[in-house]
Design a protein around this motif. Structure first.
Motif, PDB file in Angstrom:
ATOM      1  N   THR A  37       0.839  -1.198   0.000  1.00  0.00           N
ATOM      2  CA  THR A  37       0.000   0.000   0.000  1.00  0.00           C
ATOM      3  C   THR A  37       0.870   1.241   0.000  1.00  0.00           C
ATOM      4  O   THR A  37       0.628   2.203  -0.728  1.00  0.00           O
ATOM      5  CB  THR A  37      -0.889   0.040   1.260  1.00  0.00           C
ATOM      6  OG1 THR A  37      -1.344  -1.260   1.537  1.00  0.00           O
ATOM      7  CG2 THR A  37      -2.033   0.989   1.080  1.00  0.00           C
ATOM      8  N   GLN A  38       1.897   1.202   0.858  1.00  0.00           N
ATOM      9  CA  GLN A  38       2.790   2.348   0.943  1.00  0.00           C
ATOM     10  C   GLN A  38       3.526   2.566  -0.355  1.00  0.00           C
ATOM     11  O   GLN A  38       3.684   3.693  -0.822  1.00  0.00           O
ATOM     12  CB  GLN A  38       3.809   2.111   2.053  1.00  0.00           C
ATOM     13  CG  GLN A  38       3.198   2.260   3.406  1.00  0.00           C
ATOM     14  CD  GLN A  38       4.122   3.033   4.304  1.00  0.00           C
ATOM     15  OE1 GLN A  38       4.334   4.209   4.086  1.00  0.00           O
ATOM     16  NE2 GLN A  38       4.687   2.378   5.287  1.00  0.00           N
ATOM     17  N   ASN A  86       1.239   4.164  -2.779  1.00  0.00           N
ATOM     18  CA  ASN A  86       0.990   5.572  -2.472  1.00  0.00           C
ATOM     19  C   ASN A  86       2.191   6.448  -2.806  1.00  0.00           C
ATOM     20  O   ASN A  86       2.035   7.583  -3.251  1.00  0.00           O
ATOM     21  CB  ASN A  86       0.607   5.741  -1.002  1.00  0.00           C
ATOM     22  CG  ASN A  86      -0.863   5.408  -0.774  1.00  0.00           C
ATOM     23  OD1 ASN A  86      -1.687   5.629  -1.656  1.00  0.00           O
ATOM     24  ND2 ASN A  86      -1.183   4.861   0.374  1.00  0.00           N
ATOM     25  N   LEU A 103       2.052   6.987  -6.456  1.00  0.00           N
ATOM     26  CA  LEU A 103       1.001   7.944  -6.819  1.00  0.00           C
ATOM     27  C   LEU A 103       1.417   9.370  -6.493  1.00  0.00           C
ATOM     28  O   LEU A 103       0.998  10.321  -7.138  1.00  0.00           O
ATOM     29  CB  LEU A 103      -0.292   7.609  -6.063  1.00  0.00           C
ATOM     30  CG  LEU A 103      -1.055   6.391  -6.541  1.00  0.00           C
ATOM     31  CD1 LEU A 103      -2.135   6.019  -5.548  1.00  0.00           C
ATOM     32  CD2 LEU A 103      -1.665   6.653  -7.901  1.00  0.00           C
ATOM     33  N   ALA A 104       2.244   9.506  -5.455  1.00  0.00           N
ATOM     34  CA  ALA A 104       2.636  10.847  -5.026  1.00  0.00           C
ATOM     35  C   ALA A 104       3.760  11.415  -5.891  1.00  0.00           C
ATOM     36  O   ALA A 104       4.082  12.581  -5.813  1.00  0.00           O
ATOM     37  CB  ALA A 104       3.065  10.806  -3.559  1.00  0.00           C
ATOM     38  N   LEU A 157     -12.119   8.712  -7.018  1.00  0.00           N
ATOM     39  CA  LEU A 157     -11.293   9.812  -6.546  1.00  0.00           C
ATOM     40  C   LEU A 157     -10.042   9.990  -7.402  1.00  0.00           C
ATOM     41  O   LEU A 157      -9.625  11.117  -7.674  1.00  0.00           O
ATOM     42  CB  LEU A 157     -10.871   9.563  -5.097  1.00  0.00           C
ATOM     43  CG  LEU A 157     -11.886   9.999  -4.060  1.00  0.00           C
ATOM     44  CD1 LEU A 157     -11.416   9.651  -2.673  1.00  0.00           C
ATOM     45  CD2 LEU A 157     -12.150  11.494  -4.174  1.00  0.00           C
ATOM     46  N   TYR A 158      -9.474   8.883  -7.820  1.00  0.00           N
ATOM     47  CA  TYR A 158      -8.265   8.981  -8.639  1.00  0.00           C
ATOM     48  C   TYR A 158      -8.563   9.672  -9.972  1.00  0.00           C
ATOM     49  O   TYR A 158      -7.748  10.418 -10.486  1.00  0.00           O
ATOM     50  CB  TYR A 158      -7.670   7.591  -8.888  1.00  0.00           C
ATOM     51  CG  TYR A 158      -6.991   6.982  -7.696  1.00  0.00           C
ATOM     52  CD1 TYR A 158      -6.599   7.776  -6.608  1.00  0.00           C
ATOM     53  CD2 TYR A 158      -6.717   5.628  -7.638  1.00  0.00           C
ATOM     54  CE1 TYR A 158      -5.976   7.215  -5.508  1.00  0.00           C
ATOM     55  CE2 TYR A 158      -6.084   5.061  -6.541  1.00  0.00           C
ATOM     56  CZ  TYR A 158      -5.718   5.859  -5.477  1.00  0.00           C
ATOM     57  OH  TYR A 158      -5.095   5.306  -4.391  1.00  0.00           O
ATOM     58  N   ASP A 174      -8.972  13.275  -9.116  1.00  0.00           N
ATOM     59  CA  ASP A 174      -7.686  13.901  -8.799  1.00  0.00           C
ATOM     60  C   ASP A 174      -6.778  14.019 -10.016  1.00  0.00           C
ATOM     61  O   ASP A 174      -5.661  14.525  -9.912  1.00  0.00           O
ATOM     62  CB  ASP A 174      -6.936  13.082  -7.740  1.00  0.00           C
ATOM     63  CG  ASP A 174      -7.614  13.150  -6.395  1.00  0.00           C
ATOM     64  OD1 ASP A 174      -8.516  13.997  -6.240  1.00  0.00           O
ATOM     65  OD2 ASP A 174      -7.259  12.368  -5.511  1.00  0.00           O
ATOM     66  N   VAL A 193      -5.459  11.481 -11.741  1.00  0.00           N
ATOM     67  CA  VAL A 193      -4.426  10.451 -11.810  1.00  0.00           C
ATOM     68  C   VAL A 193      -4.782   9.420 -12.881  1.00  0.00           C
ATOM     69  O   VAL A 193      -3.980   9.095 -13.740  1.00  0.00           O
ATOM     70  CB  VAL A 193      -4.258   9.748 -10.448  1.00  0.00           C
ATOM     71  CG1 VAL A 193      -3.342   8.549 -10.576  1.00  0.00           C
ATOM     72  CG2 VAL A 193      -3.705  10.724  -9.436  1.00  0.00           C
ATOM     73  N   ALA A 247     -12.763   6.925   8.701  1.00  0.00           N
ATOM     74  CA  ALA A 247     -11.442   6.776   9.317  1.00  0.00           C
ATOM     75  C   ALA A 247     -11.515   7.097  10.808  1.00  0.00           C
ATOM     76  O   ALA A 247     -10.877   6.440  11.626  1.00  0.00           O
ATOM     77  CB  ALA A 247     -10.437   7.691   8.633  1.00  0.00           C
ATOM     78  N   SER A 305     -11.285   2.776  13.300  1.00  0.00           N
ATOM     79  CA  SER A 305     -10.209   2.191  14.123  1.00  0.00           C
ATOM     80  C   SER A 305     -10.682   1.950  15.541  1.00  0.00           C
ATOM     81  O   SER A 305     -10.396   0.918  16.137  1.00  0.00           O
ATOM     82  CB  SER A 305      -9.007   3.121  14.190  1.00  0.00           C
ATOM     83  OG  SER A 305      -8.615   3.488  12.938  1.00  0.00           O
ATOM     84  N   PRO A 318      -2.348  11.011  -1.278  1.00  0.00           N
ATOM     85  CA  PRO A 318      -1.118  10.816  -2.049  1.00  0.00           C
ATOM     86  C   PRO A 318      -1.232  11.324  -3.484  1.00  0.00           C
ATOM     87  O   PRO A 318      -0.276  11.844  -4.040  1.00  0.00           O
ATOM     88  CB  PRO A 318      -0.915   9.302  -2.041  1.00  0.00           C
ATOM     89  CG  PRO A 318      -1.678   8.808  -0.878  1.00  0.00           C
ATOM     90  CD  PRO A 318      -2.805   9.755  -0.677  1.00  0.00           C
ATOM     91  N   TYR A 336      -2.585   8.923   6.594  1.00  0.00           N
ATOM     92  CA  TYR A 336      -1.266   9.496   6.852  1.00  0.00           C
ATOM     93  C   TYR A 336      -1.313  10.779   7.677  1.00  0.00           C
ATOM     94  O   TYR A 336      -0.484  11.013   8.543  1.00  0.00           O
ATOM     95  CB  TYR A 336      -0.517   9.745   5.543  1.00  0.00           C
ATOM     96  CG  TYR A 336      -0.301   8.487   4.759  1.00  0.00           C
ATOM     97  CD1 TYR A 336       0.383   7.423   5.318  1.00  0.00           C
ATOM     98  CD2 TYR A 336      -0.792   8.348   3.471  1.00  0.00           C
ATOM     99  CE1 TYR A 336       0.585   6.244   4.615  1.00  0.00           C
ATOM    100  CE2 TYR A 336      -0.600   7.182   2.761  1.00  0.00           C
ATOM    101  CZ  TYR A 336       0.091   6.130   3.336  1.00  0.00           C
ATOM    102  OH  TYR A 336       0.268   4.971   2.633  1.00  0.00           O
TER     103      TYR A 336
END
Lengths: 540, 315
Positions: A104-105, A108, A111-112, A130-131, A134, A136, A483, A487, B59, B281
């Motif tokens: 995942t990281q 990301n 993508l960044a 969303l992508y 945005d 992307v 979010a 959690s 991101p 994040y």
């Protein structure tokens, strides 16, 4: 001199014109041919692979959909990737997340970056809307009918309603080339399993109801055996015997269009009451709270674990262990219990057949690249491409016997690593890829006992009706709230569920307080978010 | 004379002084360049990422494009139903680690110091810091096996006192002792090295003088050895307290279970579950920033107190 020069110049001009003519002639001719053929018949098969593409290699970042086997340092050595390029005719400039990194990281981070690759995966359908917003990903809707007729045809087949819904966004865009399983065989890969040899010795039948299970527990206990497994695998255990859909982790499910949480239902309370009884009676190993795979295996090897909550590959492991060590253990998968004999069992361990992974094309791709990528990806939705990505090249990874049954080659069977790993050098569908995973493949990768176990698990249950789809997506606001709530709720439910089992919290007296606390930490708001997403999904 | 020179130097403008110094210590400055570059590249440049704490970072949009939300992430954290529990657990784990873990290497170093047989001392010393080199994952694996129901410790206790064996990692009251004791076991030898170095710097004549004055072993330790290594102790204590909220979360992640969340879930593990696993994040950056701020406050306060009472400080 002057004349000579002009002749030279003219000839140069002619040559260069000829050259450029033939250049454009080639490429436009190529596309015209293909395009022409396509529009003539408009049938998917007419585009011939490999395609002609003379641009630079197209950049692609991808995770396990086209994973690079760990023994290769680059795609140039990998038979899988070489094969993909040969078959599709498109040169890729592959990049992968670093070995052992958090995927995942890694995604990301990709993508960044300021310079996106032309194609990127694995993306989840829930993020696509969303992508696209945005900037992307691009919306593929207008390209698919032209350049990806096979994929488009599959999406528009009414039989594939669920796949279409998964890979279409709430606003009707399509951003991904997706992955799914041929049927729910590959999606039901966890369930209860036990030692048949003990049951035979004790004269107990394969359990179907909770009453049967109590007999089994008792029989196991007489032989010094209890229930083991990694905690996560207990999320589906015997809840179906009570009409409960989950065990320890928060479980969302759908009941007649209404989103619910298993832990808030009276059936779950009943189930936990029993779990507590079983725990105190010593039927369940107290170490499951800290158990990892290795501990589980050692408990089984040391004859203290006779029932396992686990994945089908564990059965394969136990069967092979029994063969190698001659320990006399005989493992079988047993059905999820039902409330009454003969009734179907409710349970949620069915992974969505459209698990929701795919590759998208980014805004960094040129028009030419978009076409080429669509063509290349569409190959995986042809019969030929799908066969290749599932099984690899015939003759290299496998052969077919007279009856057409698949036989793995010796190179694969006797490789340095287990078959399951070896195959990923040639084909990635053992995990996931583009297109559909064939059930034949999953069966071919496991021992017959494990295949039987899955058949047992998937028979006589109604999980599919209750599954919360993997392709649901949420708006930015919903994601923010989700979010914040999730959690806390996840932590709270898991903590209390386990305490109910161990008896540290008394289910009779403290269950109401548990519900009340859930209410305070906004469980209803969370359910509303899931409900809204689900309703939008159904409206797609 | 020093002060006079200093005052004289101060009168010149900064760049003038720098220029002179550059000319005089050219090589030293050249040697410094890699270190400065290292700090800029790896410690200062990444700091702009802290801006994420004030955004809803996505991101795909990057820091430049994400929406600014002010202190929302911090408010979310403070309003979290688990906030107080996390803070309490973090402080508790840190407190117990310092209370029992900090003096342990000092005691060990003092004991080593009293051993006169060099060979014996060297051997024991090497053995004592060996566990430091074992990967934490393996250490935690060992701990898990040792304290599970049929593990060596519960079985041993059962046979001695008749307490029924159980899995200690699932019992909240056992968590801190397991965490702290295993921590001491792993780090005590390694931690004692720096004290041994400090001990070797103590003037041996002091001991001889003390002996002549009739001081016993313990009196020598109390009046000579301890004051001799006090500056080292204080500096390390200040640094340790400066990291009060930075508990070893990897170890907690490997050892905790949902039934011990109540005592074991700390700020960093919670923000790991939410920030990394759920990819939130901004939230975890905000939590990290809060962590650092609290740490700085503790660092500065301890430093002040230490300066006041022992005249030893970092800055």
């Amino acid at each position: 001199m002057k004349k000579q020069f002009s002749v030279l110049l003219t000839s140069l001009l002619v040559i260069s014109m000829l050259g450029s003519c033939s250049d454009t002639g080639d490429s436009s001719g190529g596309t015209a041919d293909n395009g022409g053929a396509g529009s003539d018949v408009s049938a998917p098969e007419t585009f011939t692979y490999p395609m002609e593409y003379d641009g630079d290699p197209v950049t692609i970042f991808v995770n396990d959909l086209f994973a690079l086997h760990k023994s290769y340092t680059s795609a140039d050595e990998s038979p899988l990737h070489i094969g993909i390029e040969e078959h599709t005719g498109l040169d890729f400039d592959w990049s992968f997340p670093p070995l052992g990194s958090d995927t995942t990281q890694a995604l990301n981070l990709e993508l960044a970056k300021s310079d996106l690759p032309a194609a990127i995966g694995n993306l989840k359908p829930k993020d696509v809307e969303l992508y696209i917003e945005d900037g992307v990903l691009i919306d593929l809707t207008e390209y698919l009918p032209k350049y990806a007729p096979n994929y488009w045809a599959i999406l528009n087949d009414p039989a594939n309603e669920h796949i279409r819904q998964t890979y279409t966004t709430d606003s009707g865009q399509i951003g991904l080339f997706g992955f799914w399983r041929e049927d729910d065989f590959g999606a039901v890969w966890r369930g209860p399993m036990l030692r048949k040899d003990i049951l035979d010795k004790e004269g107990v039948d394969i359990p179907e109801t909770i009453a049967d299970w109590e007999e089994v527990f008792e029989a196991m206990k007489r032989n010094g055996l209890n229930t083991v497994g990694e905690l996560g695998n207990f999320d589906i255990f015997l809840g179906s015997g009570f009409g409960a859909y989950g065990t320890f982790s928060k479980q969302i499910y759908v009941d007649n269009g209404e989103v619910k949480i298993a832990q808030m239902q009276p059936e779950w309370k009943e189930y936990m009451t029993k779990m507590n009884e079983w725990y105190e009676a010593g039927y369940i190993d107290p170490d499951i709270l800290t158990m990892d795979d290795a501990t589980m295996k050692s408990k089984v090897a040391n004859n203290t674990g006779g029932i396992v909550a686990g994945a089908m590959s564990r059965i394969t492991y136990f069967v092979q262990e029994a063969e190698n060590t001659g320990n006399g253990q005989e493992w079988v998968g047993v059905p999820f219990p039902s409330e009454a004999e003969g009734e179907p069992a409710c349970q949620i361990w069915l992974e969505d057949v459209a698990r929701g992974d795919g590759i998208g094309i980014t805004t960094a791709a040129t028009e030419e690249e978009i076409e080429a990528l669509c063509r290349a990806f569409d190959w995986f939705y042809t019969e030929e491409g799908n066969y290749y990505i599932n099984f690899g090249e015939e003759g290299v990874t496998h052969t077919r016997d007279a009856d057409g049954n698949l036989v793995w080659t010796d190179a694969l069977l006797n490789g340095a690593e287990p078959l399951r790993e070896e195959i990923t050098k040639y084909a990635t569908m053992a995990g996931a890829s583009l297109g559909w995973q064939r059930t034949e493949l999953v069966k071919a990768l496991n021992v017959p006992q494990a295949v039987d176990a899955v058949e047992t698990w998937r028979a006589n249950q109604v999980a599919a009706e209750h599954l919360y789809p993997a392709g649901v997506s949420f708006t930015v606001e919903e994601q923010d709230d989700k979010a914040n709530y999730e959690s806390v709720i996840d932590t709270y439910i898991k903590e209390c569920a386990l305490k109910f089992m161990t008896g540290e919290m008394d289910i009779d007296t403290e269950y109401d307080a548990f519900l009340q606390q859930l209410d305070e930490i906004k469980i209803n708001e969370l359910i509303d978010i899931y409900q809204a997403g689900y309703d939008r999904f159904n409206a797609r | 004379m020093k002060t006079a020179a200093g005052a004289a130097a101060k009168k010149k403008p900064f760049f003038q002084r720098l220029k002179e110094d550059l000319a005089r210590n050219k090589m030293k400055y050249i040697l410094m360049i890699p270190i400065i570059v290292y700090f800029v590249v790896f410690h200062y440049k990444p700091m702009y990422g802290v801006l994420m704490a004030f955004q809803r970072y996505r991101p795909t949009l990057g820091i430049a494009g994400s929406r600014w939300v002010g202190f929302d992430n911090f408010i979310d954290f403070f309003a979290d139903p688990y906030f107080w529990r996390l803070l309490r657990n973090t402080f508790s784990i840190s407190f117990y680690s310092i209370l029992f873990g900090f003096p342990a290497p000092i005691l060990l170093a003092l004991m080593f110091n009293e051993v006169k047989n060099e060979r014996f001392k060297k051997t024991i010393q090497t053995i004592s810091y060996m566990p430091h080199f074992i990967s934490l994952v393996i250490v935690c694996g060992i701990i898990k096996i040792f304290v599970q129901t049929d593990g060596i410790f519960p079985v041993f206790i059962e046979s001695l006192f008749g307490v029924p064996a159980s899995n200690w990692l699932t019992k909240s009251p056992y968590f801190y002792p397991i965490y702290v004791i295993s921590g001491i076991w792993q780090e005590v030898g390694w931690g004692s090295i720096i004290y041994l170095a400090a001990l070797s710097g103590i003037d041996q004549e002091l001991y001889e003088a003390a002996k002549i004055d009739g001081a016993g072993r313990l009196q020598q330790i109390w009046h000579i050895t301890l004051p001799g290594i006090l500056p080292t102790i204080m500096i390390l204590l200040i640094l340790r307290i400066g990291g009060i909220l930075s508990v070893g979360y990897e170890k907690i992640l490997l050892l905790y279970t949902p039934t011990t969340y109540e005592v074991a879930d700390v700020i960093s593990t919670y923000s790991y579950r939410r920030g990394i696993i759920d990819a939130d994040y901004s939230y975890s950056t905000a939590v990290g920033l809060f962590n650092s701020l609290v740490n700085i406050v503790f660092l500065v306060t301890t430093n002040k107190l230490s300066k006041k009472f022992t005249e030893i400080g970092l800055f």
